[in-house]
Design an enzyme around this catalytic site. Structure first.
Site, PDB file in Angstrom:
ATOM      1  N   HIS A 295     102.667  45.539  24.846  1.00 19.56           N
ATOM      2  CA  HIS A 295     103.724  45.892  23.891  1.00 19.56           C
ATOM      3  C   HIS A 295     103.706  44.993  22.639  1.00 19.56           C
ATOM      4  O   HIS A 295     103.701  45.481  21.519  1.00 19.56           O
ATOM      5  CB  HIS A 295     105.111  45.772  24.527  1.00 19.56           C
ATOM      6  CG  HIS A 295     105.269  46.532  25.815  1.00 19.56           C
ATOM      7  ND1 HIS A 295     104.642  47.722  26.063  1.00 19.56           N
ATOM      8  CD2 HIS A 295     106.006  46.259  26.932  1.00 19.56           C
ATOM      9  CE1 HIS A 295     104.989  48.156  27.270  1.00 19.56           C
ATOM     10  NE2 HIS A 295     105.807  47.280  27.820  1.00 19.56           N
TER      11      HIS A 295
ATOM     12  N   LYS B  85     111.992  36.826  30.671  1.00 17.47           N
ATOM     13  CA  LYS B  85     112.980  37.497  31.517  1.00 17.47           C
ATOM     14  C   LYS B  85     114.092  36.504  31.838  1.00 17.47           C
ATOM     15  O   LYS B  85     113.871  35.291  31.771  1.00 17.47           O
ATOM     16  CB  LYS B  85     112.311  37.959  32.804  1.00 17.47           C
ATOM     17  CG  LYS B  85     111.261  39.045  32.525  1.00 17.47           C
ATOM     18  CD  LYS B  85     111.069  39.961  33.695  1.00 17.47           C
ATOM     19  CE  LYS B  85     110.188  41.126  33.340  1.00 17.47           C
ATOM     20  NZ  LYS B  85     110.907  42.371  33.075  1.00 17.47           N
TER      21      LYS B  85
ATOM     22  N   ASP C  86     110.853  55.104  40.729  1.00 15.70           N
ATOM     23  CA  ASP C  86     111.821  54.550  39.781  1.00 15.70           C
ATOM     24  C   ASP C  86     111.590  55.069  38.355  1.00 15.70           C
ATOM     25  O   ASP C  86     112.519  55.557  37.700  1.00 15.70           O
ATOM     26  CB  ASP C  86     111.660  53.015  39.833  1.00 15.70           C
ATOM     27  CG  ASP C  86     112.609  52.305  38.917  1.00 15.70           C
ATOM     28  OD1 ASP C  86     113.817  52.522  39.081  1.00 15.70           O
ATOM     29  OD2 ASP C  86     112.142  51.551  38.041  1.00 15.70           O
TER      30      ASP C  86
ATOM     31  N   ALA D  63     109.882  57.651  37.283  1.00 17.95           N
ATOM     32  CA  ALA D  63     110.047  59.108  37.166  1.00 17.95           C
ATOM     33  C   ALA D  63     111.529  59.441  37.014  1.00 17.95           C
ATOM     34  O   ALA D  63     111.922  60.228  36.154  1.00 17.95           O
ATOM     35  CB  ALA D  63     109.467  59.799  38.392  1.00 17.95           C
ATOM     36  N   LYS D  64     112.324  58.806  37.829  1.00 21.00           N
ATOM     37  CA  LYS D  64     113.755  59.139  37.839  1.00 21.00           C
ATOM     38  C   LYS D  64     114.466  58.571  36.603  1.00 21.00           C
ATOM     39  O   LYS D  64     115.314  59.217  35.999  1.00 21.00           O
ATOM     40  CB  LYS D  64     114.387  58.585  39.119  1.00 21.00           C
ATOM     41  CG  LYS D  64     115.822  58.976  39.262  1.00 21.00           C
ATOM     42  CD  LYS D  64     116.371  58.731  40.635  1.00 21.00           C
ATOM     43  CE  LYS D  64     117.811  59.188  40.617  1.00 21.00           C
ATOM     44  NZ  LYS D  64     118.702  58.386  41.368  1.00 21.00           N
TER      45      LYS D  64
ATOM     46  N   ARG E  40     118.207  30.072  26.794  1.00 21.33           N
ATOM     47  CA  ARG E  40     117.334  30.520  25.705  1.00 21.33           C
ATOM     48  C   ARG E  40     115.858  30.253  25.995  1.00 21.33           C
ATOM     49  O   ARG E  40     115.015  30.354  25.128  1.00 21.33           O
ATOM     50  CB  ARG E  40     117.732  29.830  24.400  1.00 21.33           C
ATOM     51  CG  ARG E  40     119.046  30.333  23.859  1.00 21.33           C
ATOM     52  CD  ARG E  40     119.464  29.531  22.644  1.00 21.33           C
ATOM     53  NE  ARG E  40     120.739  30.010  22.124  1.00 21.33           N
ATOM     54  CZ  ARG E  40     120.862  30.923  21.172  1.00 21.33           C
ATOM     55  NH1 ARG E  40     119.784  31.473  20.643  1.00 21.33           N
ATOM     56  NH2 ARG E  40     122.047  31.301  20.753  1.00 21.33           N
TER      57      ARG E  40
ATOM     58  N   GLY F 147     106.462  54.271  21.303  1.00 27.67           N
ATOM     59  CA  GLY F 147     107.339  55.425  21.112  1.00 27.67           C
ATOM     60  C   GLY F 147     108.724  55.027  20.619  1.00 27.67           C
ATOM     61  O   GLY F 147     109.580  55.875  20.421  1.00 27.67           O
TER      62      GLY F 147
HETATM   63  N1  NDP Z   1     109.675  51.230  36.702  1.00 26.12           N
HETATM   64  C1  NDP Z   1     109.530  50.835  35.451  1.00 26.12           C
HETATM   65  O1  NDP Z   1     110.483  50.485  34.770  1.00 26.12           O
HETATM   66  C2  NDP Z   1     108.171  50.815  34.817  1.00 26.12           C
HETATM   67  C3  NDP Z   1     107.054  51.231  35.525  1.00 26.12           C
HETATM   68  N2  NDP Z   1     105.834  51.260  34.909  1.00 26.12           N
HETATM   69  C4  NDP Z   1     104.648  51.715  35.636  1.00 26.12           C
HETATM   70  O2  NDP Z   1     104.862  53.062  36.047  1.00 26.12           O
HETATM   71  C5  NDP Z   1     104.261  53.289  37.307  1.00 26.12           C
HETATM   72  C6  NDP Z   1     105.328  53.772  38.283  1.00 26.12           C
HETATM   73  O3  NDP Z   1     106.347  52.811  38.375  1.00 26.12           O
HETATM   74  P1  NDP Z   1     107.548  52.920  39.398  1.00 26.12           P
HETATM   75  O4  NDP Z   1     108.130  54.277  39.382  1.00 26.12           O
HETATM   76  O5  NDP Z   1     108.417  51.766  39.143  1.00 26.12           O
HETATM   77  O6  NDP Z   1     106.806  52.717  40.773  1.00 26.12           O
HETATM   78  P2  NDP Z   1     107.328  52.907  42.236  1.00 26.12           P
HETATM   79  O7  NDP Z   1     107.027  51.664  42.977  1.00 26.12           O
HETATM   80  O8  NDP Z   1     108.709  53.417  42.259  1.00 26.12           O
HETATM   81  O9  NDP Z   1     106.288  53.998  42.781  1.00 26.12           O
HETATM   82  C7  NDP Z   1     106.345  55.381  42.422  1.00 26.12           C
HETATM   83  C8  NDP Z   1     106.092  56.202  43.671  1.00 26.12           C
HETATM   84  O10 NDP Z   1     104.765  55.961  44.125  1.00 26.12           O
HETATM   85  C9  NDP Z   1     104.741  55.970  45.540  1.00 26.12           C
HETATM   86  N3  NDP Z   1     104.230  54.661  46.001  1.00 26.12           N
HETATM   87  C10 NDP Z   1     104.783  53.454  45.856  1.00 26.12           C
HETATM   88  N4  NDP Z   1     104.005  52.496  46.383  1.00 26.12           N
HETATM   89  C11 NDP Z   1     102.922  53.113  46.855  1.00 26.12           C
HETATM   90  C12 NDP Z   1     101.751  52.677  47.500  1.00 26.12           C
HETATM   91  N5  NDP Z   1     101.547  51.388  47.766  1.00 26.12           N
HETATM   92  N6  NDP Z   1     100.838  53.583  47.842  1.00 26.12           N
HETATM   93  C13 NDP Z   1     101.030  54.884  47.579  1.00 26.12           C
HETATM   94  N7  NDP Z   1     102.125  55.354  46.961  1.00 26.12           N
HETATM   95  C14 NDP Z   1     103.060  54.489  46.607  1.00 26.12           C
HETATM   96  C15 NDP Z   1     106.166  56.177  46.023  1.00 26.12           C
HETATM   97  O11 NDP Z   1     106.319  57.564  46.272  1.00 26.12           O
HETATM   98  P3  NDP Z   1     106.050  58.220  47.665  1.00 26.12           P
HETATM   99  O12 NDP Z   1     106.090  57.181  48.730  1.00 26.12           O
HETATM  100  O13 NDP Z   1     107.128  59.246  47.802  1.00 26.12           O
HETATM  101  O14 NDP Z   1     104.709  58.853  47.497  1.00 26.12           O
HETATM  102  C16 NDP Z   1     106.994  55.821  44.826  1.00 26.12           C
HETATM  103  O15 NDP Z   1     108.202  56.551  44.776  1.00 26.12           O
HETATM  104  C17 NDP Z   1     103.620  51.971  37.719  1.00 26.12           C
HETATM  105  O16 NDP Z   1     102.280  51.991  37.309  1.00 26.12           O
HETATM  106  C18 NDP Z   1     104.390  50.942  36.908  1.00 26.12           C
HETATM  107  O17 NDP Z   1     103.618  49.806  36.647  1.00 26.12           O
HETATM  108  C19 NDP Z   1     105.678  50.915  33.599  1.00 26.12           C
HETATM  109  C20 NDP Z   1     106.742  50.498  32.852  1.00 26.12           C
HETATM  110  C21 NDP Z   1     108.065  50.364  33.402  1.00 26.12           C
HETATM  111  O1  LIG Z   2     106.750  47.676  30.397  1.00 30.28           O
HETATM  112  C1  LIG Z   2     107.733  47.028  30.643  1.00 30.28           C
HETATM  113  O2  LIG Z   2     108.788  47.104  29.817  1.00 30.28           O
HETATM  114  C2  LIG Z   2     110.073  46.777  30.260  1.00 30.28           C
HETATM  115  C3  LIG Z   2     110.926  46.645  29.009  1.00 30.28           C
HETATM  116  O3  LIG Z   2     111.028  47.876  28.380  1.00 30.28           O
HETATM  117  P1  LIG Z   2     112.253  48.177  27.423  1.00 30.28           P
HETATM  118  O4  LIG Z   2     111.933  49.473  26.820  1.00 30.28           O
HETATM  119  O5  LIG Z   2     113.475  48.220  28.299  1.00 30.28           O
HETATM  120  O6  LIG Z   2     112.335  47.051  26.461  1.00 30.28           O
HETATM  121  C4  LIG Z   2     110.072  45.506  31.073  1.00 30.28           C
HETATM  122  O7  LIG Z   2     111.354  45.301  31.629  1.00 30.28           O
HETATM  123  C5  LIG Z   2     109.078  45.632  32.190  1.00 30.28           C
HETATM  124  O8  LIG Z   2     109.003  44.404  32.886  1.00 30.28           O
HETATM  125  C6  LIG Z   2     107.719  45.973  31.654  1.00 30.28           C
HETATM  126  O9  LIG Z   2     106.863  46.301  32.733  1.00 30.28           O
END
Ligand code: NDP
Ligand SMILES: O=C1O[C@H](COP(=O)(O)O)[C@@H](O)[C@H](O)[C@H]1O
Length: 552
Positions: free
Chosen positions: A302, A398, A75, A77-78, A531, A243
């Site tokens: 944050h 939230k 998520d 990355a995309k 609220r 950032g």
């Molecule tokens: N999503 C967000 O908005 C935010 C995320 N983060 C942090 O960024 C990092 C990535 O987040 P996010 O992209 O949401 O994470 P995802 O859950 O989407 O995981 C990223 C990728 O890791 C692999 N993966 C997922 N679960 C496991 C597992 N249990 N074991 C091994 N591989 C796994 C999968 O790829 P595959 O199976 O193809 O290998 C998946 O596409 C996390 O540390 C998260 O806390 C921080 C702030 C915001």
């Molecule tokens: O790190 C996180 O931040 C988001 C909020 O980020 P924002 O840039 O959209 O304000 C939050 O939704 C998420 O729960 C938290 O892990």
């Protein structure tokens, strides 16, 4: 990686003199030849012809940059990381010789990966003539490698794929690895990447996503495991709030405007409010969230970072270490948080016309009966000479009524009785307030008492209002991830969390979290879209404060 050296005050190892202009250049249309396009990023002040000459020099020096995103199928990355890298490329902030690698377990061909990513690449200026061409040129630089996270063989294959591309570009390669993966696999991935994929010709840097542990002990364990393979100077702990444009502006506002300098203390400031709210729940991320809760998710990182930048003393310079020294100092002065000064909440379902808005416990990934807080409010105090006695009220939640993040600084009311009759006695209605709106609608405004034009003497509050949307072009508001990834390319650590900062942040919050969890504190329920819990208002009123976002 641990053996890489660090040059004082800048980027060690391979270095791209990439564009870090004080103000962003307006985006131009991409009408030049593809060779010329990215020269301007490397040499921003140069004309196209000069850029071409310097591209030749850069190629002669044989420098390249490889960025690899682990968890590329995920998520973040995309949604953020790859679009940010693209935007930097689009705006010519990356060198021509850049390659972007995605790594994950999911089986995909290069082409499938590119198709998946293509739809999330933003064209910053919609009018920009040939964004499609730039997207194609970016996708040509992308590669996907599928592999396991714990198998050194797969990392060797990644190394080979990177080396094959780098060999086409020159002798020296900087590598950046972005850990966009769940925290449970940070350590094996960092270890394998360090052992199997470190650049043998240049610097290797690793960006680590939050969460950095879930308490002091686990954070220390993570730090020491990462330190076995990564030097601190090559570790970039990202807090994307740092950032954000308005957060970078806090120090500018404070330290470059003489009018604010004398006001920035207990002598003039009555309270400070740091508020974060989202108008959606944990939808889809409940499994992750339940293990963390709002305090770890948003406040320990944050909002505490915002508070530190707001309250720290003036650093000796803008050097990363000077700034981080000051942040650590002020965090260490924060008084231990008492449970009496904390309110917890959890959202519950609500009917909205035909629609049923789900409660936190309705999320199937959340354990039944969870007491995990999705809202928290607290009063913090900084026991130093500048801030003695000033409540710093923080709240985050939230599924509230709006998405917004802001800092509100409420000043003491003006002494004397001259305009008391016209202004009334409710202090928040007649004292000055400075608001730094982090998002959305980035702005800074100062609330003043002013005479309503006309005969007679009627007063009202009015705003001196700096709205970013009207004052600056949208192109000048980069996404937080863009700024931070560019900083990593440039080896600038000002906006990244140092290990001692992290340690102090966890020292502050761990005892509170332990009390909440050991005592199974029940959160006050609040309806989705409201609220937040009433308790937050009682907390504020204990300090004679009203939350600014409730009457504005
Ligand atoms: N999503 C967000 O908005 C935010 C995320 N983060 C942090 O960024 C990092 C990535 O987040 P996010 O992209 O949401 O994470 P995802 O859950 O989407 O995981 C990223 C990728 O890791 C692999 N993966 C997922 N679960 C496991 C597992 N249990 N074991 C091994 N591989 C796994 C999968 O790829 P595959 O199976 O193809 O290998 C998946 O596409 C996390 O540390 C998260 O806390 C921080 C702030 C915001
Ligand atoms: O790190 C996180 O931040 C988001 C909020 O980020 P924002 O840039 O959209 O304000 C939050 O939704 C998420 O729960 C938290 O892990």
């Amino acid at each position: 990686m641990a053996s890489n050296h660090h040059r004082a005050g800048g980027a060690p190892g391979v270095r791209f003199e990439a564009a870090r202009t004080a103000s962003r250049r307006p985006a131009r249309s991409h009408r030049r030849s593809s060779v010329a396009v990215h020269a301007a990023a490397t040499f921003p002040e140069l004309t196209d012809d000069e850029s071409l000459a310097d591209i030749a020099k850069s190629a002669a020096k044989g420098e390249s940059l490889s960025i690899c995103v682990f968890g590329a199928s995920g998520d973040l990355a995309k949604k953020k990381v790859l679009p940010a890298i693209f935007s930097l490329y689009y705006d010519r902030h990356l060198p021509e010789n850049v390659r972007v690698f995605g790594y994950a377990r999911s089986k995909m061909t290069n082409e499938e990966f590119k198709e998946k990513i293509r739809e999330s690449l933003p064209c910053r200026i919609s009018a920009a003539g040939n964004c499609d061409d730039v997207i194609e040129s970016f996708l040509e630089r992308m590669h996907y490698v599928s592999g396991l996270y714990d198998d050194p063989k797969d990392f060797k294959a990644l190394d080979q794929a990177m080396a094959a591309e780098e060999a086409k570009m020159g002798k020296k390669a900087m590598r950046i690895f972005y850990l966009s993966i769940p925290p449970s696999i940070f350590v094996p991935v960092a270890q394998n990447a360090a052992r199997e994929c470190s650049s043998s010709t240049g610097e290797t840097r690793v960006i680590v996503e939050k969460p950095f542990g879930r308490d002091l002990e686990s954070s220390r364990e993570l730090t020491s495991s990462l330190a076995e393979v990564l030097a601190e100077e090559n570790t970039y702990r990202i807090d994307h709030y740092l950032g954000k444009e308005l957060i970078e502006n806090i120090t500018v506002l404070r330290f470059s405007n003489i009018m604010f300098q004398p006001l920035w203390s207990r002598a003039y400031i009555r309270n400070v409010q740091i508020c974060f709210s989202e108008n959606f729940g944990t939808e889809g991320r409940g499994g992750y969230f339940d293990n963390y809760g709002i305090i770890r998710d948003v406040m320990q990182n944050h909002l505490l970072q915002v508070m530190a930048l707001f309250a720290m003393e003036e650093p000796a310079s803008l050097d990363a270490e000077d700034i981080r020294d000051e942040k650590v100092k002020v965090i260490r002065c924060i008084r231990p948080i008492e449970m009496d000064n904390v309110v917890l909440g959890q959202y519950k379902g609500r009917r909205d016309g035909d629609k049923q808005l789900p409660g936190y416990l309705d999320d199937e990934t959340v354990p039944p009966g969870s007491k995990c807080p999705t809202f928290a409010a607290m009063a913090l105090f900084i026991d130093n000479a500048r801030w003695d006695g000033v409540p710093f009220l923080m709240k985050a939640g939230k599924a509230l009524h709006k998405r917004q993040a802001e800092i509100r600084i409420q000043f003491h009311h003006a002494p004397g009785k001259l305009y008391k009759k016209q202004l009334g006695s409710a202090s928040e209605m007649n004292s000055n307030e400075l608001v730094i709106r982090i998002q959305p609608d980035e702005s800074i405004y100062l609330r003043l008492n002013s005479k309503i034009p006309g005969l007679g003497m009627r007063l009202d509050q009015t705003d001196l209002d700096l709205q970013y949307k009207t004052k600056f072009s949208e192109a000048n508001l980069p996404d937080a991830y863009e700024r931070l990834i560019l900083d990593v390319v440039q080896g600038d650590k000002r906006l990244f969390i140092r290990n001692d900062e992290l340690e102090e942040a966890w020292k502050l919050f761990t005892p509170l979290l332990k009390t909440i969890e050991d005592d199974q504190m029940a959160p006050e329920l609040y309806p989705y879209g409201s609220r937040g819990p009433i308790g937050a208002h009682y907390l504020a009123s204990r300090y004679n404060v009203r939350w600014g976002d409730t009457y504005n």
